[in-house]
Write a protein that holds these residues in place. Structure first.
Motif, PDB file in Angstrom:
ATOM      1  N   LYS A  87     -11.609   1.178   4.790  1.00 46.72           N
ATOM      2  CA  LYS A  87     -12.275   1.919   3.721  1.00 46.72           C
ATOM      3  C   LYS A  87     -12.542   1.074   2.486  1.00 46.72           C
ATOM      4  N   SER A  88     -11.519   0.408   1.973  1.00 44.87           N
ATOM      5  CA  SER A  88     -11.699  -0.333   0.726  1.00 44.87           C
ATOM      6  C   SER A  88     -11.109  -1.723   0.870  1.00 44.87           C
ATOM      7  N   TYR A  89     -11.742  -2.704   0.238  1.00 42.53           N
ATOM      8  CA  TYR A  89     -11.233  -4.062   0.364  1.00 42.53           C
ATOM      9  C   TYR A  89     -10.010  -4.292  -0.524  1.00 42.53           C
ATOM     10  N   GLN A  90      -9.608  -3.275  -1.256  1.00 42.07           N
ATOM     11  CA  GLN A  90      -8.451  -3.434  -2.128  1.00 42.07           C
ATOM     12  C   GLN A  90      -7.207  -2.734  -1.600  1.00 42.07           C
ATOM     13  N   HIS A  91      -7.353  -1.988  -0.489  1.00 44.41           N
ATOM     14  CA  HIS A  91      -6.219  -1.193  -0.023  1.00 44.41           C
ATOM     15  C   HIS A  91      -5.975  -1.352   1.476  1.00 44.41           C
ATOM     16  N   ALA A  92      -4.707  -1.200   1.862  1.00 46.73           N
ATOM     17  CA  ALA A  92      -4.342  -1.142   3.272  1.00 46.73           C
ATOM     18  C   ALA A  92      -3.298  -0.034   3.431  1.00 46.73           C
ATOM     19  N   ILE A  93      -2.999   0.324   4.679  1.00 47.41           N
ATOM     20  CA  ILE A  93      -2.083   1.444   4.931  1.00 47.41           C
ATOM     21  C   ILE A  93      -0.811   0.922   5.597  1.00 47.41           C
ATOM     22  N   LEU A  94       0.333   1.317   5.044  1.00 47.33           N
ATOM     23  CA  LEU A  94       1.624   0.969   5.629  1.00 47.33           C
ATOM     24  C   LEU A  94       2.203   2.224   6.269  1.00 47.33           C
ATOM     25  N   THR A  95       2.504   2.148   7.557  1.00 47.28           N
ATOM     26  CA  THR A  95       3.062   3.319   8.251  1.00 47.28           C
ATOM     27  C   THR A  95       4.435   2.983   8.830  1.00 47.28           C
ATOM     28  N   GLU A  96       5.069   4.004   9.398  1.00 47.45           N
ATOM     29  CA  GLU A  96       6.359   3.872  10.087  1.00 47.45           C
ATOM     30  C   GLU A  96       7.529   3.561   9.161  1.00 47.45           C
ATOM     31  N   ILE A  97       7.369   3.827   7.870  1.00 48.17           N
ATOM     32  CA  ILE A  97       8.520   3.750   6.957  1.00 48.17           C
ATOM     33  C   ILE A  97       9.231   5.099   7.047  1.00 48.17           C
ATOM     34  N   PRO A  98      10.530   5.123   7.414  1.00 44.18           N
ATOM     35  CA  PRO A  98      11.218   6.398   7.623  1.00 44.18           C
ATOM     36  C   PRO A  98      11.313   7.228   6.343  1.00 44.18           C
ATOM     37  N   GLY A  99      11.374   8.548   6.528  1.00 43.93           N
ATOM     38  CA  GLY A  99      11.340   9.489   5.412  1.00 43.93           C
ATOM     39  C   GLY A  99      12.497   9.370   4.446  1.00 43.93           C
TER      40      GLY A  99
END
Lengths: 172, 287
Positions: free
Chosen positions: B198-210
Protein backbone atom coordinates in the motif's frame (compact mmCIF):
# COMPACT_ATOMS: atom_id res chain seq x y z
CA UNK A 1 11.11 2.21 -47.26
CA UNK A 2 14.57 1.86 -45.70
CA UNK A 3 14.38 5.50 -44.78
CA UNK A 4 11.05 5.00 -42.99
CA UNK A 5 12.39 1.96 -41.17
CA UNK A 6 15.45 3.91 -40.07
CA UNK A 7 13.23 6.70 -38.82
CA UNK A 8 11.16 4.21 -36.83
CA UNK A 9 14.21 2.67 -35.22
CA UNK A 10 15.57 6.11 -34.29
CA UNK A 11 12.18 7.08 -32.90
CA UNK A 12 12.02 3.81 -30.98
CA UNK A 13 15.44 4.28 -29.35
CA UNK A 14 14.73 7.88 -28.34
CA UNK A 15 11.37 7.01 -26.79
CA UNK A 16 12.77 3.99 -24.93
CA UNK A 17 15.63 6.09 -23.56
CA UNK A 18 13.23 8.78 -22.36
CA UNK A 19 11.12 6.07 -20.74
CA UNK A 20 13.88 4.21 -18.89
CA UNK A 21 16.18 7.10 -18.04
CA UNK A 22 13.65 9.75 -17.09
CA UNK A 23 10.06 8.57 -16.70
CA UNK A 24 10.86 5.39 -14.76
CA UNK A 25 12.51 7.56 -12.13
CA UNK A 26 9.50 9.80 -11.79
CA UNK A 27 7.63 8.95 -8.61
CA UNK A 28 4.58 11.16 -8.71
CA UNK A 29 2.77 10.70 -5.39
CA UNK A 30 3.54 7.03 -5.06
CA UNK A 31 1.71 5.19 -7.77
CA UNK A 32 1.66 7.25 -10.91
CA UNK A 33 4.00 5.91 -13.53
CA UNK A 34 3.54 7.25 -17.06
CA UNK A 35 4.42 4.72 -19.73
CA UNK A 36 5.20 6.90 -22.71
CA UNK A 37 6.71 3.96 -24.58
CA UNK A 38 3.29 2.74 -25.79
CA UNK A 39 3.41 5.59 -28.33
CA UNK A 40 5.89 3.46 -30.27
CA UNK A 41 3.23 0.79 -30.75
CA UNK A 42 0.38 3.24 -31.32
CA UNK A 43 1.97 5.14 -34.21
CA UNK A 44 2.98 2.16 -36.34
CA UNK A 45 1.41 2.21 -39.83
CA UNK A 46 -2.28 1.27 -40.06
CA UNK A 47 -1.65 -1.55 -42.54
CA UNK A 48 1.09 -3.22 -40.49
CA UNK A 49 0.58 -7.01 -40.57
CA UNK A 50 -0.78 -8.55 -37.37
CA UNK A 51 2.13 -10.84 -36.59
CA UNK A 52 4.61 -7.97 -36.87
CA UNK A 53 2.48 -5.87 -34.54
CA UNK A 54 2.40 -8.63 -31.94
CA UNK A 55 6.14 -9.15 -32.25
CA UNK A 56 6.80 -5.42 -31.91
CA UNK A 57 4.56 -5.33 -28.84
CA UNK A 58 6.40 -8.17 -27.18
CA UNK A 59 9.91 -6.91 -27.92
CA UNK A 60 9.13 -3.38 -26.75
CA UNK A 61 7.60 -4.81 -23.58
CA UNK A 62 10.57 -7.06 -22.92
CA UNK A 63 13.00 -4.14 -23.21
CA UNK A 64 10.99 -2.15 -20.67
CA UNK A 65 10.78 -5.27 -18.47
CA UNK A 66 14.55 -5.62 -18.49
CA UNK A 67 14.90 -2.18 -16.95
CA UNK A 68 12.15 -2.65 -14.39
CA UNK A 69 12.86 -6.26 -13.39
CA UNK A 70 9.32 -7.25 -14.27
CA UNK A 71 9.90 -9.99 -16.83
CA UNK A 72 6.75 -10.76 -18.78
CA UNK A 73 4.58 -8.00 -17.31
CA UNK A 74 5.15 -5.30 -19.90
CA UNK A 75 5.74 -7.90 -22.62
CA UNK A 76 2.27 -9.40 -22.14
CA UNK A 77 0.68 -5.95 -21.90
CA UNK A 78 2.46 -4.94 -25.11
CA UNK A 79 1.15 -8.02 -26.91
CA UNK A 80 -2.33 -7.31 -25.56
CA UNK A 81 -2.21 -3.75 -26.89
CA UNK A 82 -0.91 -4.94 -30.26
CA UNK A 83 -3.82 -7.39 -30.45
CA UNK A 84 -6.46 -4.77 -29.64
CA UNK A 85 -5.01 -2.04 -31.89
CA UNK A 86 -6.61 -3.20 -35.18
CA UNK A 87 -10.02 -3.33 -33.44
CA UNK A 88 -9.62 0.19 -32.06
CA UNK A 89 -8.58 1.41 -35.50
CA UNK A 90 -11.59 -0.30 -37.11
CA UNK A 91 -13.89 1.23 -34.49
CA UNK A 92 -12.49 4.71 -35.12
CA UNK A 93 -12.19 4.32 -38.91
CA UNK A 94 -13.24 7.31 -41.02
CA UNK A 95 -16.37 6.73 -43.17
CA UNK A 96 -14.40 6.24 -46.38
CA UNK A 97 -11.89 3.87 -44.71
CA UNK A 98 -8.16 4.27 -44.31
CA UNK A 99 -6.04 5.50 -47.20
CA UNK A 100 -3.14 3.24 -48.00
CA UNK A 101 0.04 4.28 -46.17
CA UNK A 102 -1.65 6.32 -43.48
CA UNK A 103 -0.28 6.60 -39.96
CA UNK A 104 -2.44 6.83 -36.84
CA UNK A 105 -1.11 10.26 -35.87
CA UNK A 106 -2.73 13.68 -35.36
CA UNK A 107 -1.19 14.99 -38.60
CA UNK A 108 -3.16 12.38 -40.55
CA UNK A 109 -6.49 12.22 -38.74
CA UNK A 110 -6.64 15.28 -36.54
CA UNK A 111 -6.08 15.95 -32.89
CA UNK A 112 -9.47 14.86 -31.54
CA UNK A 113 -9.37 11.54 -33.39
CA UNK A 114 -5.87 10.87 -32.08
CA UNK A 115 -6.86 11.77 -28.53
CA UNK A 116 -9.77 9.31 -28.59
CA UNK A 117 -7.57 6.59 -30.04
CA UNK A 118 -4.79 7.10 -27.49
CA UNK A 119 -7.21 7.29 -24.57
CA UNK A 120 -8.89 4.00 -25.50
CA UNK A 121 -5.65 2.17 -26.18
CA UNK A 122 -3.74 3.46 -23.16
CA UNK A 123 -6.58 2.68 -20.78
CA UNK A 124 -6.83 -0.90 -22.07
CA UNK A 125 -3.07 -1.33 -21.88
CA UNK A 126 -2.72 0.08 -18.36
CA UNK A 127 -5.66 -1.90 -17.00
CA UNK A 128 -4.15 -5.13 -18.31
CA UNK A 129 -0.70 -4.09 -17.09
CA UNK A 130 -1.70 -3.29 -13.52
CA UNK A 131 -3.86 -6.41 -13.19
CA UNK A 132 -0.95 -8.55 -14.37
CA UNK A 133 1.42 -6.69 -12.09
CA UNK A 134 -0.63 -7.39 -8.99
CA UNK A 135 -1.51 -10.86 -10.38
CA UNK A 136 -4.63 -11.16 -8.26
CA UNK A 137 -7.96 -9.37 -8.31
CA UNK A 138 -7.62 -8.62 -4.62
CA UNK A 139 -7.34 -4.88 -4.75
CA UNK A 140 -9.40 -4.35 -7.88
CA UNK A 141 -10.58 -0.85 -6.91
CA UNK A 142 -7.02 0.19 -6.19
CA UNK A 143 -5.89 -1.28 -9.50
CA UNK A 144 -8.59 0.60 -11.39
CA UNK A 145 -7.72 3.83 -9.61
CA UNK A 146 -4.06 3.31 -10.45
CA UNK A 147 -5.06 2.63 -14.07
CA UNK A 148 -7.12 5.79 -14.36
CA UNK A 149 -4.50 8.07 -12.82
CA UNK A 150 -1.62 6.57 -14.82
CA UNK A 151 -3.69 6.67 -18.03
CA UNK A 152 -4.23 10.41 -17.62
CA UNK A 153 -0.48 10.96 -17.24
CA UNK A 154 0.53 8.65 -20.07
CA UNK A 155 -1.98 10.25 -22.45
CA UNK A 156 -0.70 13.66 -21.38
CA UNK A 157 2.89 12.71 -22.12
CA UNK A 158 1.95 11.16 -25.48
CA UNK A 159 0.08 14.30 -26.55
CA UNK A 160 3.07 16.45 -25.55
CA UNK A 161 5.44 14.13 -27.39
CA UNK A 162 3.25 14.37 -30.50
CA UNK A 163 3.50 18.17 -30.45
CA UNK A 164 7.25 17.78 -30.96
CA UNK A 165 7.10 15.22 -33.73
CA UNK A 166 3.76 16.23 -35.26
CA UNK A 167 5.00 19.26 -37.20
CA UNK A 168 6.06 17.29 -40.25
CA UNK A 169 3.25 16.42 -42.68
CA UNK A 170 2.56 12.99 -44.09
CA UNK A 171 5.56 10.74 -43.79
CA UNK A 172 4.93 8.96 -47.06
CA UNK B 1 -17.32 -38.12 -56.53
CA UNK B 2 -18.59 -39.99 -53.45
CA UNK B 3 -20.45 -37.80 -51.01
CA UNK B 4 -18.18 -38.87 -48.10
CA UNK B 5 -15.10 -37.58 -49.85
CA UNK B 6 -16.66 -34.24 -50.58
CA UNK B 7 -17.74 -34.09 -46.99
CA UNK B 8 -14.33 -34.72 -45.42
CA UNK B 9 -12.77 -32.43 -47.97
CA UNK B 10 -15.29 -29.82 -46.97
CA UNK B 11 -14.49 -30.22 -43.28
CA UNK B 12 -10.80 -29.88 -44.01
CA UNK B 13 -11.42 -26.76 -46.05
CA UNK B 14 -13.62 -25.29 -43.38
CA UNK B 15 -10.99 -26.03 -40.77
CA UNK B 16 -8.30 -24.28 -42.80
CA UNK B 17 -10.66 -21.39 -43.40
CA UNK B 18 -11.30 -21.25 -39.64
CA UNK B 19 -7.57 -21.12 -38.90
CA UNK B 20 -7.02 -18.40 -41.50
CA UNK B 21 -10.03 -16.46 -40.32
CA UNK B 22 -8.84 -16.39 -36.72
CA UNK B 23 -5.09 -16.56 -37.26
CA UNK B 24 -4.58 -13.23 -35.54
CA UNK B 25 -6.31 -14.49 -32.40
CA UNK B 26 -4.26 -17.70 -32.39
CA UNK B 27 -1.04 -15.75 -32.86
CA UNK B 28 -2.06 -13.45 -30.03
CA UNK B 29 -2.69 -16.40 -27.72
CA UNK B 30 0.65 -17.91 -28.70
CA UNK B 31 2.53 -14.70 -27.89
CA UNK B 32 0.66 -14.25 -24.61
CA UNK B 33 1.40 -17.84 -23.59
CA UNK B 34 5.08 -17.17 -24.09
CA UNK B 35 4.93 -13.96 -22.06
CA UNK B 36 3.08 -15.67 -19.23
CA UNK B 37 5.59 -18.49 -19.29
CA UNK B 38 8.33 -15.90 -18.72
CA UNK B 39 6.30 -14.17 -16.06
CA UNK B 40 5.49 -17.28 -14.04
CA UNK B 41 8.92 -18.77 -14.42
CA UNK B 42 10.52 -15.62 -13.16
CA UNK B 43 8.21 -14.84 -10.29
CA UNK B 44 7.52 -18.24 -8.84
CA UNK B 45 10.66 -20.24 -9.28
CA UNK B 46 13.09 -17.42 -8.64
CA UNK B 47 15.16 -18.61 -11.53
CA UNK B 48 18.07 -16.80 -13.01
CA UNK B 49 17.05 -15.07 -16.21
CA UNK B 50 19.11 -13.16 -18.66
CA UNK B 51 16.73 -10.29 -18.76
CA UNK B 52 17.13 -8.35 -15.55
CA UNK B 53 18.69 -5.12 -14.48
CA UNK B 54 21.95 -6.72 -13.33
CA UNK B 55 22.57 -7.54 -17.00
CA UNK B 56 25.51 -5.64 -18.41
CA UNK B 57 23.86 -3.47 -21.06
CA UNK B 58 20.88 -2.52 -18.96
CA UNK B 59 22.96 -1.85 -15.85
CA UNK B 60 25.40 0.41 -17.63
CA UNK B 61 22.50 2.50 -18.90
CA UNK B 62 21.12 2.70 -15.41
CA UNK B 63 24.51 3.81 -14.14
CA UNK B 64 24.49 6.70 -16.62
CA UNK B 65 21.12 7.86 -15.36
CA UNK B 66 22.41 7.28 -11.82
CA UNK B 67 25.27 9.73 -12.30
CA UNK B 68 22.81 12.46 -13.26
CA UNK B 69 20.78 11.74 -10.18
CA UNK B 70 23.91 11.85 -8.03
CA UNK B 71 24.40 15.55 -8.66
CA UNK B 72 20.86 16.29 -7.70
CA UNK B 73 21.01 14.32 -4.48
CA UNK B 74 24.56 15.17 -3.34
CA UNK B 75 23.37 17.04 -0.31
CA UNK B 76 21.20 14.20 0.89
CA UNK B 77 23.99 11.72 0.26
CA UNK B 78 26.30 13.82 2.41
CA UNK B 79 23.78 13.86 5.21
CA UNK B 80 23.38 10.13 4.95
CA UNK B 81 27.12 9.53 5.07
CA UNK B 82 27.68 11.82 8.04
CA UNK B 83 24.84 10.06 9.84
CA UNK B 84 26.55 6.77 9.18
CA UNK B 85 29.87 8.22 10.36
CA UNK B 86 28.25 9.21 13.60
CA UNK B 87 26.76 5.77 14.00
CA UNK B 88 30.09 4.10 13.42
CA UNK B 89 31.84 6.45 15.83
CA UNK B 90 29.51 5.36 18.60
CA UNK B 91 30.52 1.77 17.95
CA UNK B 92 34.27 2.34 18.40
CA UNK B 93 35.31 0.13 21.33
CA UNK B 94 36.52 3.10 23.40
CA UNK B 95 33.03 4.53 23.31
CA UNK B 96 31.28 1.40 24.53
CA UNK B 97 30.96 1.63 28.30
CA UNK B 98 32.62 -1.63 29.25
CA UNK B 99 33.23 -0.91 32.95
CA UNK B 100 29.93 -2.25 34.25
CA UNK B 101 29.62 -5.38 32.15
CA UNK B 102 32.94 -6.16 30.52
CA UNK B 103 31.97 -9.70 29.55
CA UNK B 104 28.80 -8.72 27.71
CA UNK B 105 30.55 -6.03 25.72
CA UNK B 106 33.19 -8.53 24.64
CA UNK B 107 30.55 -10.98 23.48
CA UNK B 108 28.80 -8.35 21.43
CA UNK B 109 31.95 -7.30 19.66
CA UNK B 110 32.74 -10.95 18.93
CA UNK B 111 29.32 -11.33 17.41
CA UNK B 112 29.87 -8.34 15.14
CA UNK B 113 32.87 -9.95 13.52
CA UNK B 114 30.80 -12.73 12.03
CA UNK B 115 29.33 -10.25 9.57
CA UNK B 116 31.15 -8.62 6.72
CA UNK B 117 29.92 -5.35 5.21
CA UNK B 118 30.50 -4.14 1.68
CA UNK B 119 29.47 -0.66 0.62
CA UNK B 120 27.59 -0.18 -2.63
CA UNK B 121 25.68 2.48 -4.45
CA UNK B 122 22.07 2.23 -5.58
CA UNK B 123 21.82 2.84 -9.33
CA UNK B 124 18.17 1.89 -9.79
CA UNK B 125 15.29 1.74 -7.37
CA UNK B 126 11.50 1.82 -7.37
CA UNK B 127 8.85 2.21 -4.68
CA UNK B 128 5.49 2.22 -6.40
CA UNK B 129 5.12 -1.23 -7.94
CA UNK B 130 3.89 -4.45 -6.44
CA UNK B 131 7.38 -5.93 -6.80
CA UNK B 132 10.09 -3.38 -6.19
CA UNK B 133 13.76 -4.02 -6.86
CA UNK B 134 17.04 -2.26 -6.21
CA UNK B 135 20.08 -2.43 -8.47
CA UNK B 136 23.46 -2.00 -6.79
CA UNK B 137 26.75 -1.20 -8.55
CA UNK B 138 28.64 -4.08 -6.92
CA UNK B 139 28.59 -7.69 -8.08
CA UNK B 140 30.20 -11.08 -7.74
CA UNK B 141 33.63 -9.52 -8.48
CA UNK B 142 33.29 -7.64 -5.23
CA UNK B 143 32.21 -10.70 -3.30
CA UNK B 144 28.46 -10.25 -3.42
CA UNK B 145 26.29 -13.36 -3.72
CA UNK B 146 22.53 -14.03 -3.76
CA UNK B 147 20.74 -14.21 -0.38
CA UNK B 148 22.91 -11.54 1.25
CA UNK B 149 21.18 -8.79 3.19
CA UNK B 150 21.12 -5.15 2.14
CA UNK B 151 20.99 -2.39 4.76
CA UNK B 152 21.54 1.35 4.83
CA UNK B 153 22.57 3.72 7.58
CA UNK B 154 18.90 4.12 8.51
CA UNK B 155 17.94 0.46 8.56
CA UNK B 156 16.92 -2.62 6.63
CA UNK B 157 16.58 -2.35 2.84
CA UNK B 158 16.31 -5.77 1.12
CA UNK B 159 17.89 -9.05 0.06
CA UNK B 160 20.19 -9.69 -2.93
CA UNK B 161 18.49 -11.81 -5.60
CA UNK B 162 20.62 -11.83 -8.79
CA UNK B 163 24.31 -11.17 -9.23
CA UNK B 164 26.37 -10.42 -12.33
CA UNK B 165 30.13 -9.70 -12.29
CA UNK B 166 29.71 -5.96 -11.74
CA UNK B 167 26.14 -5.46 -10.57
CA UNK B 168 23.52 -7.05 -8.41
CA UNK B 169 19.76 -6.71 -8.00
CA UNK B 170 18.05 -6.99 -4.65
CA UNK B 171 14.40 -7.44 -3.79
CA UNK B 172 13.39 -4.43 -1.80
CA UNK B 173 11.53 -4.64 1.50
CA UNK B 174 8.77 -3.07 -0.61
CA UNK B 175 8.10 -6.32 -2.47
CA UNK B 176 5.27 -8.80 -2.02
CA UNK B 177 7.81 -11.60 -1.98
CA UNK B 178 9.82 -10.14 0.89
CA UNK B 179 9.52 -11.63 4.38
CA UNK B 180 11.79 -11.14 7.34
CA UNK B 181 11.78 -12.23 10.95
CA UNK B 182 11.49 -9.13 13.16
CA UNK B 183 11.12 -8.45 16.87
CA UNK B 184 10.20 -5.75 19.35
CA UNK B 185 13.50 -4.27 20.47
CA UNK B 186 12.43 -3.78 24.07
CA UNK B 187 10.79 -7.11 24.79
CA UNK B 188 12.24 -9.56 22.22
CA UNK B 189 8.84 -10.92 21.10
CA UNK B 190 9.27 -11.80 17.46
CA UNK B 191 7.02 -12.02 14.40
CA UNK B 192 7.03 -11.80 10.62
CA UNK B 193 7.36 -8.53 8.74
CA UNK B 194 5.84 -8.21 5.28
CA UNK B 195 4.90 -5.42 2.92
CA UNK B 196 1.20 -5.05 2.12
CA UNK B 197 1.80 -3.15 -1.12
CA UNK B 198 0.00 0.00 0.00
CA UNK B 199 2.54 2.62 1.03
CA UNK B 200 6.28 2.89 0.60
CA UNK B 201 6.56 4.12 4.17
CA UNK B 202 4.82 1.27 5.97
CA UNK B 203 5.00 -2.49 6.42
CA UNK B 204 2.96 -4.96 8.50
CA UNK B 205 4.31 -6.99 11.41
CA UNK B 206 2.22 -10.03 12.33
CA UNK B 207 2.39 -13.00 14.73
CA UNK B 208 3.29 -10.91 17.79
CA UNK B 209 1.37 -12.63 20.64
CA UNK B 210 -1.42 -10.72 22.38
CA UNK B 211 0.28 -10.66 25.77
CA UNK B 212 3.36 -8.84 24.48
CA UNK B 213 3.71 -5.22 25.62
CA UNK B 214 3.08 -3.14 22.49
CA UNK B 215 2.83 0.62 22.26
CA UNK B 216 3.17 3.16 19.47
CA UNK B 217 6.66 4.45 18.89
CA UNK B 218 8.37 1.19 19.93
CA UNK B 219 11.29 0.21 17.72
CA UNK B 220 11.11 -2.89 15.51
CA UNK B 221 14.45 -4.55 14.71
CA UNK B 222 15.61 -7.72 12.95
CA UNK B 223 15.54 -10.81 15.14
CA UNK B 224 18.81 -12.29 13.91
CA UNK B 225 17.21 -15.74 13.55
CA UNK B 226 17.80 -15.85 9.81
CA UNK B 227 21.22 -16.27 8.27
CA UNK B 228 20.75 -13.08 6.28
CA UNK B 229 20.62 -10.18 8.72
CA UNK B 230 22.47 -9.55 11.97
CA UNK B 231 20.37 -9.03 15.09
CA UNK B 232 19.16 -5.55 15.90
CA UNK B 233 19.11 -3.85 12.50
CA UNK B 234 16.46 -1.14 12.74
CA UNK B 235 13.37 -1.65 10.57
CA UNK B 236 11.07 1.06 11.89
CA UNK B 237 8.74 2.14 14.66
CA UNK B 238 5.19 1.09 15.54
CA UNK B 239 2.66 3.50 14.08
CA UNK B 240 -0.56 1.75 15.09
CA UNK B 241 -1.70 -1.74 16.01
CA UNK B 242 -4.76 -3.83 16.62
CA UNK B 243 -5.36 -7.07 18.43
CA UNK B 244 -7.32 -9.70 16.52
CA UNK B 245 -9.73 -11.01 19.15
CA UNK B 246 -10.10 -14.54 17.85
CA UNK B 247 -6.50 -15.22 17.04
CA UNK B 248 -4.69 -13.54 19.91
CA UNK B 249 -2.08 -11.94 17.69
CA UNK B 250 -1.31 -8.33 17.02
CA UNK B 251 -1.31 -6.82 13.58
CA UNK B 252 1.15 -3.95 13.77
CA UNK B 253 1.65 -1.20 11.21
CA UNK B 254 5.32 -0.27 11.14
CA UNK B 255 6.59 3.10 9.95
CA UNK B 256 9.76 2.20 8.07
CA UNK B 257 12.92 4.00 9.12
CA UNK B 258 14.45 3.84 5.64
CA UNK B 259 13.27 6.46 3.17
CA UNK B 260 13.04 4.24 0.10
CA UNK B 261 12.46 7.20 -2.17
CA UNK B 262 15.91 8.55 -1.35
CA UNK B 263 18.21 5.58 -1.25
CA UNK B 264 21.77 6.27 -2.39
CA UNK B 265 24.35 4.29 -0.41
CA UNK B 266 23.75 0.84 1.00
CA UNK B 267 25.79 -1.91 2.61
CA UNK B 268 25.61 -5.56 1.71
CA UNK B 269 25.88 -7.83 4.74
CA UNK B 270 27.41 -11.26 4.59
CA UNK B 271 27.19 -13.63 7.51
CA UNK B 272 30.45 -15.48 7.08
CA UNK B 273 29.56 -18.27 9.45
CA UNK B 274 26.03 -18.53 8.10
CA UNK B 275 26.64 -21.48 5.82
CA UNK B 276 26.87 -23.92 8.71
CA UNK B 277 23.59 -22.74 10.23
CA UNK B 278 21.86 -22.92 6.86
CA UNK B 279 23.06 -26.46 6.21
CA UNK B 280 21.87 -27.55 9.62
CA UNK B 281 18.46 -25.97 9.04
CA UNK B 282 18.12 -27.52 5.60
CA UNK B 283 18.75 -30.91 7.19
CA UNK B 284 15.68 -30.39 9.36
CA UNK B 285 13.51 -29.43 6.39
CA UNK B 286 14.56 -32.48 4.40
CA UNK B 287 13.58 -34.92 7.17
Amino acid sequence: MINTLGKYIFHFIVIILIQVLILNNLNLSGYINPFLYVIVLLTLPVEMPGWLLLLAGMITGLIIDAFLNTIGVHASAGVFLAYLRPYFLRYLAPREGYEPGSLPTPSHFGFVWFFKYVLLAVFAHHLFLFIIEVFTFEGILRTIWKTIVSTIFTVGFIMIAQLFSGSKKKAF
Amino acid sequence: MAPGVTNSFGIMRNFIRFIIRYHFLFLFLLFETFCFYLLINYNHRHQETFINSSGKVVASFLEISGTFKDYVSLRRANEELSRENALLRTQIPENIPSISEPKLARQESDDLFIYQYRAGKVINNSVHRAHNFITINKGSKHGIAPEMGVISARGLVGIVRHVSPNYSTAISLLNNQFRVSAKLRDSNYFGVLEWDGKSYQHAILTEIPGHAPVSTGDAIVTSGYSTIFPEGILIGTIEDYQLHQGEGFYEIRVKLSVDFKNLTYVEVVEKTSGEEQKQLENLMQND
